[in-house]
Design an enzyme around this catalytic site. Structure first.
Site, PDB file in Angstrom:
ATOM      1  N   HIS A 428       0.823  -1.211   0.000  1.00 54.72           N
ATOM      2  CA  HIS A 428       0.000   0.000   0.000  1.00 54.72           C
ATOM      3  C   HIS A 428       0.851   1.252   0.000  1.00 54.72           C
ATOM      4  CE1 HIS A 428      -2.221   3.278   2.033  1.00 54.72           C
ATOM      5  NE2 HIS A 428      -3.195   2.873   1.238  1.00 54.72           N
ATOM      6  N   GLY A 709      38.524  -0.159 -23.943  1.00 58.34           N
ATOM      7  CA  GLY A 709      38.493   0.264 -22.550  1.00 58.34           C
ATOM      8  C   GLY A 709      39.666   1.186 -22.282  1.00 58.34           C
ATOM      9  N   ASP A 712      42.346   0.935 -18.809  1.00 61.02           N
ATOM     10  CA  ASP A 712      43.466  -0.004 -18.847  1.00 61.02           C
ATOM     11  C   ASP A 712      44.412   0.290 -19.997  1.00 61.02           C
ATOM     12  OD1 ASP A 712      43.374  -1.713 -16.636  1.00 61.02           O
ATOM     13  OD2 ASP A 712      41.695  -2.842 -17.463  1.00 61.02           O
ATOM     14  N   CYS A 759      33.925   2.123 -24.569  1.00 58.57           N
ATOM     15  CA  CYS A 759      33.113   2.044 -23.347  1.00 58.57           C
ATOM     16  C   CYS A 759      33.831   2.640 -22.130  1.00 58.57           C
ATOM     17  CB  CYS A 759      32.717   0.600 -23.049  1.00 58.57           C
ATOM     18  SG  CYS A 759      34.100  -0.532 -22.786  1.00 58.57           S
TER      19      CYS A 759
END
Length: 803
Positions: A428, A709, A712, A759
């Site tokens: 609720h 990436g 790295d 990315c």
């Protein structure tokens, strides 16, 4: 039927959704389902209806209208104590009045026939109120009027019907009508008398054909608990929750993409007493720790939910998500639908604009729970546990309580936020908070012991997943974006997604899919146990560690199945959110020190001087000490593609140092049914090591594309440890050496016709880097969700310069 509108009693098969004015929204819907959907295999218990005409006839014959009008004169619904006093006076007057005998005789005859229909001397029934203005768009009236369970015998039926009629004048119903602009005297009350489903001996719950938090429409959401359904509806328990993916279910696939065990500490059952109809009892530890429904039952309910939605949508001429109550009979083991109404909160939203709320703080939250809404609010706490204390609540305060029910709505609508100890996403408190558009943190378990009346706090539900409560009044930012006016870009704009719980909400941000979904978040937050500890569970000697693992794997005797299922569910939720767009899922990329923090991790992880450059990524997957664990990840992907039907999932291998070790990983994947090229399966590799670029052709011979990436790649190009604060300032993706490698990677993939995406964080942090990627013809850029909208503008501008 002749003069249907002058009947005191009608049966379910005599009414449909055109009869709301005569039998109210709930009863009209029951009639609609009973007549049109029962023949299609959806089971709805039979019953009869005491009509709105009977209510009006009763009120008129007893001359009650002048008394009601006088009692409500000059009412201020914000004066809670006065509202309670006037509402009680009206209800008492109705209950003391005599229902005309001709109505009572018809009710008694109908009850006798219903009992005979079920071959019973006196049938056990649910007596439900149904107002003639309810379940309309923008007005759900959910729980505004009374329901009485396990009502047996003619005398008790007549009493319950009259009390249900009186509940048209409940405090919350009076207040709700004022808020929604309904004339009190144009609304009447009908009462449904329905054969009870013996869910006190089994289970019950609610089902929505839409995600109740985000409005995402491709799922069915089911909540389930033991015993009668009022416990779930009222938020008195934290139920099990299940999600089913609609498009795959339509293909006949068992697409249960999420299952969570709820605490389910209490249940409501028949009391077995003449004076008390139902009672609450504790649930056994065994029942608390297992799933209420099996997969077949989840899928059956979901198919019914979709059939109900389809029927109501066709009738309305538009997509109509549904709010449904279901019950399982513990005597016959049959499932039933006992109520259905259109969902009136999320289905009304257009998603043409997105407002982002950002709270920046280093503080630790003092209370956490389920987030309802995506807003932030601050105010003073008001702890209330008893309904007779509601008048103490002041506008703008934050309500803190155990649970709420419809009696609390007059104060909920003036609260700036709501915090409860119990309940789930369909309780609720959650439903009303969404309707009111205020943030709520539900099911905290400890809010009343942690928070005190008068205390200043800030409530943050901006993530849409974990609700957080902070000490003090904190500052936050709000930014609204119109998503209808955003420019189109040649470059695909994708998202980086870590949390499955945020995926549905983020799917409304303009995107072309997910460029990076990380398994690490799912493993660390949803699984929490090292895979080797699950594979070797029987060999673990530490009793305390074994207990922690058992607690983390509730509902699962098979610990290996737990890992596969939970990983598949987490990834599957992300895959479903962005379906049919591609979702690139990176296999686990924990370092040894990170894996060691999982339960049992220290037993299986070596200590390394520099984990960043050690045993991680591809090198793990074919190593004898981790191969079996990696196979579990493969089986999870296999389950997602084959059982969930999410063929848009593309696995990606991280930190792959050489093409030779890449091939070893591909061989293991093929052995687990993930053979590149079969059934449309693509496999990508992270481009984050200089060797990936320098040997690009060899890598692209065995993989379908690169995702760059930059973190790295920058550290390995510049010879840095990005965990080192001392040399961290040197690391910058804008360095010309890094950009040279990125440009070469893009060129190689374009030449080979392979996927090339980016990315990393660099585009969000460095506008120049974004321009560099676009100028080099990158195929896709994947960003954190909060960066997507501003970056669409920047990328569109850069593309226009190049045209």
């Amino acid at each position: 039927m002749e003069n249907k509108d002058k009947k005191f009693v009608l049966w379910f098969d005599q009414v449909n959704n055109d009869d709301v004015a005569l039998v109210g929204g709930k009863n009209a819907s029951l009639g609609e389902m009973y007549t049109t959907l029962t023949p299609k295999g959806i089971k709805v218990p039979n019953g009869f209806i005491v009509t709105a005409h009977a209510y009006r006839y009763f009120i008129e014959k007893e001359n009650l209208l002048p008394f009601i009008e006088e009692t409500l004169r000059d009412l201020d619904t914000h004066n809670v104590r006065d509202l309670q006093k006037r509402g009680k006076a009206i209800r008492d007057k109705i209950i003391k009045s005599e229902v005309p005998q001709k109505i009572e005789l018809e009710i008694a005859e109908a009850y006798k026939n219903l009992s005979s229909c079920y071959q019973m001397k006196e049938a056990d029934t649910a007596v439900r109120s149904s107002a003639t203005a309810e379940d309309l768009p923008g007005a759900s009236f959910a729980g505004e009027h009374e329901t009485y369970l396990n009502v047996v015998g003619e005398k008790n039926i007549l009493k319950a019907v009259k009390m249900a009629m009186a509940s048209l004048w409940n405090d919350r119903a009076i207040s709700y009508r004022v808020d929604k602009g309904f004339n009190h005297f144009e609304v009447a009350l009908s009462v449904g008398v329905q054969k009870m489903v013996r869910s006190d001996k089994a289970s019950s719950g609610v089902m929505f054909t839409i995600d109740t938090e985000s409005g995402f429409r491709n799922v069915v959401q089911i909540d389930a608990s033991w015993g009668l359904g009022e416990m779930v509806v009222q938020g008195k328990v934290t139920p099990d929750s299940y999600l089913v993916f609609k498009p795959s279910l339509l293909q006949g696939l068992p697409a249960v993409i999420k299952k969570n065990v709820g605490s389910k500490d209490n249940k409501m059952i028949y009391a077995g007493s003449k004076n008390v109809a139902v009672k609450q009892v504790r649930v056994s530890d065994k029942e608390r720790n297992i799933y209420v429904l099996n997969n077949d039952e989840i899928l059956t309910l979901s198919r019914w939910g979709m059939d109900i939605e389809k029927h109501y949508s066709e009738r309305a001429g538009k997509e109509t998500p549904m709010d449904i109550e279901w019950a399982k009979d513990g005597v016959t083991n049959e499932l039933f639908i006992v109520q259905a109404r259109p969902e009136t909160v999320q289905s009304e939203k257009q998603h043409t604009s997105i407002t982002e709320y950002k709270l920046t703080t280093d503080k630790e939250p003092i209370v956490t729970g389920i987030a309802v809404g995506t807003k932030i609010a601050s105010g003073k706490v008001r702890c209330i546990t008893l309904v007779n204390k509601l008048h103490e609540f002041q506008k703008g305060e934050i309500l803190v309580t155990e649970i709420t029910d419809p009696d609390w709505e007059p104060i909920m609508k003036i609260a700036s936020a709501i915090i409860t100890e119990k309940g789930g996403r369909t309780s609720h408190a959650a439903i009303v908070s969404r309707e009111l558009g205020i943030p709520a943190v539900i099911g905290t378990e400890n809010a009343l012991s942690k928070l005190k009346t008068g205390q200043e706090i800030t409530v943050d539900t901006s993530s849409g997943t974990l609700g957080k409560v902070y000490e003090g009044k904190l500052e936050w930012q709000e930014e609204t974006h119109d998503v209808t006016s955003l420019p189109k870009t040649r470059t695909k704009i994708c998202m980086n997604i870590g949390s499955p719980e945020s995926a549905f909400m983020n799917s409304f941000i303009p995107n072309k899919g997910v460029g990076l979904a990380r398994e690490e978040f799912i493993i660390a937050s949803g699984i929490r146990v090292h895979p080797n500890a699950l594979l070797n569970f029987g060999k673990i000697k530490s009793s305390s560690l074994k207990k922690k693992i058992k607690d983390a794997t509730l509902g699962y005797e098979d610990k290996i199945a737990f890992y596969i299922d939970k990983l598949a569910e987490g990834i599957g939720q992300i895959g479903a959110a962005f379906y049919p767009n591609d979702v690139i899922v990176r296999f686990s990329d924990f370092k040894t020190n990170e894996y060691a923090t999982l339960l049992g991790g220290k037993e299986f992880e070596p200590e390394e001087e520099n984990p960043m450059l050690g045993w991680r990524g591809a090198s793990r997957y074919y190593h004898p000490k981790f191969t079996e664990a990696f196979k579990l990840e493969c089986r999870a992907i296999q389950k997602i593609r084959n059982e969930f039907g999410l063929k848009n999932i593309i696995p990606m291998i991280p930190f792959c140092r050489t093409p030779e070790e890449g091939q070893k990983v591909l061989d293991i994947m093929a052995g687990e049914g993930l053979k590149r090229g079969e059934d449309g399966l693509k496999v990508y590799v992270m481009c984050e090591i200089p060797s990936n670029v320098l040997r690009a052709d060899e890598f692209l011979d065995i993989f379908d594309g690169f995702s760059i990436g930059s973190n790295d790649l920058a550290q390995l190009t510049l010879g840095l440890d990005r965990d080192s604060a001392i040399v961290a300032p040197i690391s910058n993706e804008n360095d010309s050496a890094v950009k040279s490698l990125v440009a070469l990677a893009i060129k190689k993939c374009r030449e080979r016709g392979k996927y090339i995406g980016f990315c990393g964080q660099a585009p969000s942090d460095y506008p120049d880097f974004t321009r560099f990627l676009v100028s080099n013809n990158i195929e896709a850029i994947s960003l954190n969700p909060d960066s997507v909208i501003p970056m669409i503008q920047a990328i569109a501008e850069e593309e226009s310069k190049q045209n």
